[in-house]
Design a protein around this motif. Structure first.
Motif, mmCIF file in Angstrom:
data_model
loop_
_atom_site.group_PDB
_atom_site.id
_atom_site.type_symbol
_atom_site.label_atom_id
_atom_site.label_comp_id
_atom_site.label_asym_id
_atom_site.label_seq_id
_atom_site.Cartn_x
_atom_site.Cartn_y
_atom_site.Cartn_z
ATOM 1 N N MET A 1 36.855 35.587 31.636
ATOM 2 C CA MET A 1 37.533 36.879 31.833
ATOM 3 C C MET A 1 39.013 36.679 32.115
ATOM 4 S SD MET A 1 35.924 37.945 35.574
ATOM 5 C CE MET A 1 36.634 39.601 35.689
ATOM 6 N N ASP A 2 39.802 37.744 31.894
ATOM 7 C CA ASP A 2 41.226 37.691 32.183
ATOM 8 C C ASP A 2 41.464 37.835 33.687
ATOM 9 O OD1 ASP A 2 41.622 37.515 29.486
ATOM 10 O OD2 ASP A 2 42.533 39.510 29.246
ATOM 11 N N GLY A 3 42.620 37.330 34.117
ATOM 12 C CA GLY A 3 42.927 37.361 35.542
ATOM 13 C C GLY A 3 43.875 38.464 35.935
ATOM 14 N N ASP A 4 44.044 39.464 35.061
ATOM 15 C CA ASP A 4 45.056 40.489 35.333
ATOM 16 C C ASP A 4 44.474 41.815 35.811
ATOM 17 O OD1 ASP A 4 43.843 41.259 33.010
ATOM 18 O OD2 ASP A 4 45.679 41.530 31.847
ATOM 19 N N GLY A 5 43.175 41.851 36.047
ATOM 20 C CA GLY A 5 42.551 43.073 36.541
ATOM 21 C C GLY A 5 42.018 43.975 35.451
ATOM 22 N N SER A 6 42.274 43.627 34.174
ATOM 23 C CA SER A 6 41.772 44.467 33.083
ATOM 24 C C SER A 6 40.253 44.382 32.979
ATOM 25 C CB SER A 6 42.372 44.018 31.750
ATOM 26 O OG SER A 6 43.731 44.336 31.713
ATOM 27 N N HIS A 7 39.726 43.206 33.254
ATOM 28 C CA HIS A 7 38.284 42.985 33.208
ATOM 29 C C HIS A 7 37.733 43.095 34.624
ATOM 30 C CE1 HIS A 7 39.150 40.366 29.425
ATOM 31 N NE2 HIS A 7 39.056 41.652 29.119
ATOM 32 N N ASP B 1 44.207 48.910 32.139
ATOM 33 C CA ASP B 1 45.454 48.201 31.878
ATOM 34 C C ASP B 1 45.867 47.452 33.141
ATOM 35 O OD1 ASP B 1 47.443 47.423 30.205
ATOM 36 O OD2 ASP B 1 48.725 49.165 30.562
ATOM 37 N N ARG B 2 46.543 46.333 32.928
ATOM 38 C CA ARG B 2 46.989 45.577 34.107
ATOM 39 C C ARG B 2 47.928 46.433 34.943
ATOM 40 N NH1 ARG B 2 49.259 40.649 34.255
ATOM 41 N NH2 ARG B 2 48.669 39.729 32.268
ATOM 42 N N LYS B 3 47.782 46.341 36.269
ATOM 43 C CA LYS B 3 48.629 47.139 37.148
ATOM 44 C C LYS B 3 49.810 46.318 37.646
ATOM 45 C CE LYS B 3 45.983 50.867 37.166
ATOM 46 N NZ LYS B 3 45.570 50.701 35.765
HETATM 47 MG MG LIG Z 1 45.814 41.559 29.891
#
Ligand SMILES: [Mg+2]
Ligand SMILES: Nc1nc2c(ncn2[C@@H]2O[C@H](COP(=O)(O)OP(=O)(O)O)[C@@H](O)[C@H]2O)c(=O)[nH]1
Length: 248
Positions: free
Chosen positions: A97-103, A212-214
């Motif tokens: 998973m991505d680490g930007d909060g999107s997932h 979306d990433r915050k």
């Molecule tokens: Mg992203």
């Protein structure tokens, strides 16, 4: 003696995600699930100090590991190194998973549930019940174009081909040939999916809500996108002569 719980490693590639990673790890480890769960962050020596943040959390919680790569940068190379490490750690299931909060970690239990029936489960933005709201129109357009182009190029009947939120059974990553992948960047997501498809592994999509990433910034530039298209065509050239293996 009770049966040991299946081991799940959540693999997260990061570049400049210091503001996001702490909360994400906390939410993953708080999931009420019956697995031996750990988190592996693969950081490419982010200038913002993501690695130090993860090392700090890992110092207090042995379920959190950091794989720090200092020599080269790349979403693909980082993901491949992370998958290798997860296999070495003895994972039965590997979540990417991505680490930007999107997932969102809240979808991990459904990925694992479906993972009991399928070799590869994709967290999908484009099946019934899913949502991909909240993102600027130009990003949605990019995903739309990638999606339709790749589906046609690879002849796969998968809706969210570029989803980087997915659950692998160990065997899939053992068989895709992590050592011979040609992607160094984001196209690794497509390459592994295509190889898994050609190897005849079963693939299911389950709905997720993508946000979306915050905080922080995307690393996807026009140049990266262009390279991803070019690599997708190369991937097709390299593997395209193979016929999907039928599994019974
Ligand atoms: Mg992203
Ligand atoms: N280790 C590593 N991770 C990366 C690199 N580029 C992007 N990532 C991570 O890959 C994930 C997806 O990247 P992101 O910038 O959010 O791309 P987007 O979701 O397509 O906008 C995030 O967790 C990033 O931090 C990289 O070069 N190395």
């Amino acid at each position: 003696m009770p049966e040991p719980k299946p081991k799940v490693v959540v693999m997260i590639p990061t570049y400049n995600e210091r503001e996001n990673i702490g909360g994400l790890i906390r939410d993953i480890l708080a999931l009420p699930i019956e697995y031996d769960l750990s988190v592996l962050v693969v950081d490419d020596d982010s200038p913002d100090g993501t690695a130090a943040e993860v090392a700090d959390i890992g110092g207090r919680d042995p379920r959190v590991r950091l794989l720090l790569r200092t020599k080269e940068r790349g979403r693909g190379l980082a993901g491949i190194a992370g998958f290798r490490e997860a296999l070495d750690l003895g994972a039965d299931y590997i979540i990417e998973m991505d680490g930007d909060g999107s997932h969102q970690p809240a979808f991990i239990p459904s990925l694992l549930d479906a993972g009991q029936r399928q070799d590869l489960v994709l967290g999908s933005r484009f099946v019934e019940g899913a949502k991909d709201a909240d993102r600027p129109p130009h990003r949605r357009l990019v995903t739309f174009l990638v999606r339709h182009f790749i589906r046609r190029l690879f002849s796969v009947n998968i809706r969210d081909v570029s989803s980087g939120f997915r659950c692998f059974r160990r065997e899939v990553l053992e068989k895709v040939g992590l050592d011979s992948l040609i992607s160094t960047g984001p196209s690794v997501v497509l390459e592994i999916l295509y190889k898994a498809h050609l190897l005849g592994f079963s693939i299911e999509e389950i709905p997720i809500v993508f946000i979306d990433r915050k905080k922080g910034r995307t690393k996807l530039t026009g140049l990266t996108l262009w390279r991803t298209f070019r690599l997708a065509i190369r991937i097709k050239r390299v593997y395209g002569h193979l016929q999907p293996i039928g599994r019974t």
